[in-house]
Design a protein around this motif. Structure first.
Motif, short mmCIF file in Angstrom:
data_model
loop_
_atom_site.label_atom_id
_atom_site.label_comp_id
_atom_site.label_asym_id
_atom_site.label_seq_id
_atom_site.Cartn_x
_atom_site.Cartn_y
_atom_site.Cartn_z
N ALA A 1 0.83 -1.20 0.00
CA ALA A 1 0.00 0.00 0.00
C ALA A 1 0.86 1.25 0.00
N LEU A 2 1.97 1.22 0.73
CA LEU A 2 2.86 2.38 0.78
C LEU A 2 3.49 2.65 -0.58
N LYS A 3 3.86 1.59 -1.30
CA LYS A 3 4.41 1.77 -2.64
C LYS A 3 3.41 2.45 -3.56
N SER A 4 2.14 2.02 -3.49
CA SER A 4 1.10 2.64 -4.32
C SER A 4 0.87 4.08 -3.91
N LEU A 5 0.92 4.35 -2.59
CA LEU A 5 0.74 5.72 -2.10
C LEU A 5 1.84 6.63 -2.60
N LYS A 6 3.05 6.09 -2.72
CA LYS A 6 4.18 6.88 -3.20
C LYS A 6 4.15 7.07 -4.72
N GLY A 7 3.17 6.44 -5.38
CA GLY A 7 2.99 6.67 -6.82
C GLY A 7 3.65 5.66 -7.72
N GLU A 8 4.11 4.53 -7.16
CA GLU A 8 4.80 3.53 -7.99
C GLU A 8 3.87 2.94 -9.04
N PHE A 9 2.67 2.52 -8.62
CA PHE A 9 1.72 1.93 -9.56
C PHE A 9 1.23 2.97 -10.56
N SER A 10 0.92 4.17 -10.07
CA SER A 10 0.45 5.25 -10.96
C SER A 10 1.50 5.59 -12.00
N GLY A 11 2.78 5.57 -11.59
CA GLY A 11 3.85 5.86 -12.53
C GLY A 11 3.93 4.83 -13.64
N GLN A 12 3.71 3.55 -13.29
CA GLN A 12 3.73 2.50 -14.31
C GLN A 12 2.57 2.66 -15.29
N VAL A 13 1.39 3.00 -14.77
CA VAL A 13 0.23 3.22 -15.64
C VAL A 13 0.48 4.41 -16.55
N GLN A 14 1.05 5.47 -16.00
CA GLN A 14 1.33 6.67 -16.82
C GLN A 14 2.35 6.38 -17.91
N GLN A 15 3.34 5.57 -17.58
CA GLN A 15 4.35 5.21 -18.58
C GLN A 15 3.74 4.42 -19.74
N ILE A 16 2.86 3.48 -19.42
CA ILE A 16 2.17 2.71 -20.46
C ILE A 16 1.29 3.63 -21.29
N ASN A 17 0.62 4.56 -20.64
CA ASN A 17 -0.24 5.50 -21.35
C ASN A 17 0.56 6.34 -22.35
N GLN A 18 1.73 6.79 -21.94
CA GLN A 18 2.57 7.59 -22.84
C GLN A 18 3.04 6.78 -24.04
N GLN A 19 3.35 5.50 -23.80
CA GLN A 19 3.77 4.64 -24.92
C GLN A 19 2.62 4.41 -25.90
N LEU A 20 1.40 4.27 -25.37
CA LEU A 20 0.24 4.11 -26.24
C LEU A 20 0.01 5.36 -27.09
N ILE A 21 0.17 6.52 -26.48
CA ILE A 21 0.01 7.77 -27.23
C ILE A 21 1.06 7.85 -28.33
N HIS A 22 2.28 7.41 -28.03
CA HIS A 22 3.37 7.44 -29.00
C HIS A 22 3.05 6.52 -30.18
N LEU A 23 2.54 5.31 -29.90
CA LEU A 23 2.19 4.38 -30.98
C LEU A 23 1.00 4.89 -31.77
N ARG A 24 0.06 5.53 -31.08
CA ARG A 24 -1.11 6.07 -31.77
C ARG A 24 -0.69 7.12 -32.80
N MET A 25 0.36 7.86 -32.50
CA MET A 25 0.86 8.88 -33.43
C MET A 25 1.27 8.24 -34.76
N PHE A 26 1.96 7.10 -34.67
CA PHE A 26 2.40 6.43 -35.90
C PHE A 26 1.19 5.85 -36.67
N VAL A 27 0.24 5.30 -35.95
CA VAL A 27 -0.95 4.73 -36.60
C VAL A 27 -1.73 5.82 -37.33
N GLU A 28 -1.93 6.96 -36.69
CA GLU A 28 -2.68 8.05 -37.32
C GLU A 28 -1.93 8.60 -38.53
N ALA A 29 -0.59 8.65 -38.43
CA ALA A 29 0.19 9.13 -39.57
C ALA A 29 0.04 8.18 -40.77
N THR A 30 -0.02 6.88 -40.49
CA THR A 30 -0.21 5.89 -41.56
C THR A 30 -1.57 6.04 -42.22
#
Length: 372
Positions: free
Chosen positions: A149-178
């Motif tokens: 619980a302390l790890k999640s409170l410190k933002g560890e899980f949220s950081g992982q979700v945010q990192q995945i979200n940024q990678q999805l946005i990056h891939l979406r850029m290439f798909v839209e360009a295609t």
């Protein structure tokens, strides 16, 4: 992170320390303007932020209610993002209620359950995962769940979700360009290796989902159900693992009629041990209900301990029980009553299945099961 939801930023107050008697009790106040509360309670015009003051706390008639420490946190550099006042007085419920009543006289209202955390979220100090982690940390029943619980409170899980979200946005850029330039051979799109990056991202998502499932188990406890024929020692095993007489044990087959649950902690990890009625064919109406509940408990279990009477060995009745268990459910095969069969306490692997030999009544081999 910014949350734009508007709310009435009135002054709220609550006792922040636990119930009962203690050396120190804590009251917290949060709101847009705490000047009246500070002046009325401490007789000070101003408090410097993040500095502890030893003061007397005053009633309306200038009578001293208590003395202790007071700290002021100016928003947005506070837990809630608002001005926050922390009052540390003596930990008597009577004294704390007098101080609480004084804060209410000075224009505060009682905070609703979780309202301090809610305001922290609305002011962008926490995300929803971190807000839930506060409750998980407060209600943690083991070291492992508290650390998670302390790890999640410190933002560890949220950081992982945010990192995945940024990678999805990056891939979406290439798909839209295609899609926007289907006829053009754009070099940076061709070199992007979108498919391999997407496969890697899928792996990261599956790993994250696996860690969340593990977090749920650490927080709520793994559900481990004990099944077997009547009178093979299921209740004795529950009592041995819990180190107390939780379930009634007799030599009469079918003594356990209902599901019996007990939470135990092993090496800082919680486990919900579930004793069930012996599974067999029966005309007894009450026993049938108990067997139905046993099979229902199996359906929601994380692990099944299949108890076998080692003095008898694997019987046709045991095989019939195995047929009724979900194939994908992990299983431990517990050979009980080795004090009667003459077997020694041990763990073995047979056909990739774990076999543990023990005596629940005599306590032999219980340490092997706990370690497993």
């Amino acid at each position: 992170m910014k949350v734009t939801t508007e709310y009435l930023a009135d002054n709220i107050v609550a006792i922040a320390s636990g119930a009962g008697y203690a050396g120190v009790g804590v009251i917290r106040v949060s709101g847009a303007n705490l000047s009246a509360v500070i002046a009325g309670l401490t007789h000070k015009d101003e408090l410097k932020p993040r500095l502890a003051y030893y003061v007397d706390f005053y009633a309306a008639a200038n009578e001293i209610l208590d003395s202790g420490l007071v700290l002021f946190f100016r928003g947005p550099k506070s837990f809630t993002g608002e001005d926050v006042l922390e009052i540390q007085g003596h930990g008597s419920p009577v004294v704390l209620n007098m101080l609480l009543k004084r804060c209410l006289e000075l224009g505060c209202r009682m905070a609703e359950a979780g309202e301090f955390t809610k305001r922290a979220y609305l002011n962008g100090k926490l995300d929803l995962v971190q807000a839930e982690s506060i409750a998980d940390l407060i209600h943690a029943e083991s070291e492992a769940s508290a650390k998670g619980a302390l790890k999640s409170l410190k933002g560890e899980f949220s950081g992982q979700v945010q990192q995945i979200n940024q990678q999805l946005i990056h891939l979406r850029m290439f798909v839209e360009a295609t899609l926007d330039f289907p006829e053009e051979d754009i070099e940076f799109i061709a070199n992007a290796k979108i498919k391999s990056k997407l496969e890697l991202l899928q792996q990261e998502i599956h790993q994250l989902l696996g860690s969340t499932k593990q977090g749920v188990i650490l927080n709520n406890g793994a559900n481990i159900v004990i099944v077997g024929r009547p009178n093979v020692g299921k209740s004795s095993l529950l009592n041995a693992l819990a180190n107390e007489e939780i379930a009634i044990v007799t030599a009469i087959a079918g003594t356990t009629r209902d599901v019996v649950r007990q939470k135990i902690i092993i090496d800082g990890v919680p486990f919900n041990i579930i004793d069930t009625a012996g599974i067999r064919e029966t005309d007894d109406v009450v026993e049938k209900i108990g067997i139905e509940r046993a099979l229902h408990a199996v359906a929601s279990a994380d692990l099944c301990m299949v108890l076998i009477d080692d003095n008898v060995g694997m019987s046709a009745a045991d095989q019939q029980i195995l047929v009724q268990l979900p194939e994908a459910l992990p299983k431990l095969f517990i050979h009980n009553k080795i004090d009667l069969s003459g077997e020694t306490p041990r763990i073995s692997q047979q056909n990739e299945l774990t076999q543990i030999y023990l005596s629940a009544r005599e306590g032999l081999g219980i340490d092997l099961l706990r370690a497993k």
